[in-house]
Design a protein around this motif. Structure first.
Motif, short mmCIF file in Angstrom:
data_model
loop_
_atom_site.label_atom_id
_atom_site.label_comp_id
_atom_site.label_asym_id
_atom_site.label_seq_id
_atom_site.Cartn_x
_atom_site.Cartn_y
_atom_site.Cartn_z
N VAL A 1 0.84 -1.21 0.00
CA VAL A 1 0.00 0.00 0.00
C VAL A 1 0.87 1.25 0.00
N ALA A 2 1.96 1.23 0.72
CA ALA A 2 2.88 2.37 0.74
C ALA A 2 3.46 2.63 -0.66
N GLN A 3 3.64 1.57 -1.45
CA GLN A 3 4.19 1.71 -2.80
C GLN A 3 3.13 2.15 -3.82
N ILE A 4 1.97 1.49 -3.80
CA ILE A 4 0.98 1.77 -4.85
C ILE A 4 0.00 2.87 -4.51
N GLY A 5 -0.19 3.13 -3.23
CA GLY A 5 -1.15 4.17 -2.81
C GLY A 5 -0.90 5.52 -3.47
N PRO A 6 0.33 6.04 -3.43
CA PRO A 6 0.59 7.34 -4.04
C PRO A 6 0.40 7.34 -5.58
N ILE A 7 0.67 6.22 -6.22
CA ILE A 7 0.52 6.14 -7.68
C ILE A 7 -0.96 6.12 -8.07
N LEU A 8 -1.77 5.43 -7.29
CA LEU A 8 -3.20 5.28 -7.61
C LEU A 8 -4.06 6.36 -6.97
N ASN A 9 -3.43 7.40 -6.49
CA ASN A 9 -4.13 8.45 -5.75
C ASN A 9 -4.81 9.47 -6.68
N THR A 10 -5.62 8.97 -7.61
CA THR A 10 -6.41 9.82 -8.51
C THR A 10 -7.82 9.25 -8.57
N ASN A 11 -8.70 9.89 -9.33
CA ASN A 11 -10.08 9.41 -9.41
C ASN A 11 -10.16 8.06 -10.10
N GLU A 12 -10.89 7.16 -9.46
CA GLU A 12 -11.11 5.85 -10.06
C GLU A 12 -12.41 5.86 -10.86
N ALA B 1 -21.32 -16.77 -2.34
CA ALA B 1 -21.46 -15.81 -3.44
C ALA B 1 -20.13 -15.11 -3.67
N SER B 2 -19.88 -14.74 -4.91
CA SER B 2 -18.66 -14.01 -5.22
C SER B 2 -19.00 -12.84 -6.13
N SER B 3 -18.11 -11.88 -6.15
CA SER B 3 -18.33 -10.69 -6.95
C SER B 3 -17.00 -10.18 -7.47
N THR B 4 -17.04 -9.50 -8.59
CA THR B 4 -15.85 -8.89 -9.16
C THR B 4 -16.19 -7.45 -9.53
N VAL B 5 -15.33 -6.53 -9.11
CA VAL B 5 -15.49 -5.12 -9.46
C VAL B 5 -14.18 -4.67 -10.09
N ILE B 6 -14.29 -4.04 -11.24
CA ILE B 6 -13.09 -3.61 -11.98
C ILE B 6 -13.09 -2.09 -12.09
N TYR B 7 -11.93 -1.52 -11.80
CA TYR B 7 -11.73 -0.07 -11.87
C TYR B 7 -10.64 0.25 -12.87
N GLU B 8 -10.71 1.45 -13.38
CA GLU B 8 -9.64 2.00 -14.20
C GLU B 8 -9.18 3.27 -13.50
N ILE B 9 -7.88 3.37 -13.27
CA ILE B 9 -7.32 4.53 -12.58
C ILE B 9 -6.13 5.05 -13.37
N LYS B 10 -6.15 6.33 -13.66
CA LYS B 10 -4.99 6.94 -14.30
C LYS B 10 -4.03 7.31 -13.18
N GLY B 11 -2.89 6.66 -13.17
CA GLY B 11 -1.91 6.84 -12.10
C GLY B 11 -1.20 8.18 -12.18
N THR B 12 -0.62 8.56 -11.07
CA THR B 12 0.15 9.81 -11.03
C THR B 12 1.42 9.70 -11.88
N ASP B 13 1.77 8.46 -12.28
CA ASP B 13 2.93 8.25 -13.14
C ASP B 13 2.58 8.33 -14.63
N GLY B 14 1.30 8.67 -14.94
CA GLY B 14 0.87 8.82 -16.33
C GLY B 14 0.32 7.54 -16.94
N LYS B 15 0.50 6.40 -16.30
CA LYS B 15 -0.02 5.13 -16.82
C LYS B 15 -1.47 4.94 -16.36
#
Length: 160
Positions: free
Chosen positions: A95-106, A121-135
């Motif tokens: 979390v310390a590594q990826i938190g700052p990169i994924l810190n934009t609107n999902e 029961a199971s569920s899947t939720v998929i997000y797209e996040i533009k990272g602070t690194d531009g990816k």
């Protein structure tokens, strides 16, 4: 032959007084079909949103906790199986590594819920996040129902 009787081989009079041909009102039929289709789509959408509301709430809490760098709250959303596989200190580091990169609107791009007889029961939720690194990253969160609550079973992130 008298005036009022017609010869037997004479055809009936095709005047406007004969039986009218029924015309179908295609506009009304089309309107009924469109209204029915719209109602069906609305019912399906409401059903899917109702069924996925609880797992989406948990996955939103999970992703928001990671974005905020709050590994403790995110880890508390793990299922028993996930806790058995991922040590807390390893998750804190992640979390310390990826938190700052994924810190934009999902942006949620997909959600589903599955159920099989005899299985939780199971569920899947998929997000797209533009990272602070531009990816742009795709985050897939798999959840399971455990003791009546939705819990994070695992998650995956990949750059697109």
């Amino acid at each position: 032959m008298d005036k009022d009787s017609a010869p037997q081989n004479q055809l009936p009079d095709p005047s406007p007084s004969s039986k009218p041909v029924k015309k179908r009102n295609w506009k009304k039929i089309a309107l009924i079909v469109v209204v029915g289709l719209v109602a069906f789509i609305v019912i399906i959408t409401v059903t899917v949103n109702s069924a996925t509301k609880a797992p989406v709430k948990v996955s939103n809490q999970f992703i928001n906790s990671i974005q905020a760098g709050d590994a403790t709250t995110a880890y508390a959303l793990f299922s028993t199986d996930a806790v058995a596989v991922v040590p807390v200190d390893q998750f804190d580091t992640l979390v310390a590594q990826i938190g700052p990169i994924l810190n934009t609107n999902e942006k949620m791009t997909s959600k589903s819920i599955n159920g099989e007889t005899g299985q939780p029961a199971s569920s899947t939720v998929i997000y797209e996040i533009k990272g602070t690194d531009g990816k742009t990253y795709e985050i897939t969160i798999n959840l399971t129902k455990e003791n009546g609550d939705w819990k994070v079973l695992n998650f995956d992130s990949s750059a697109k």
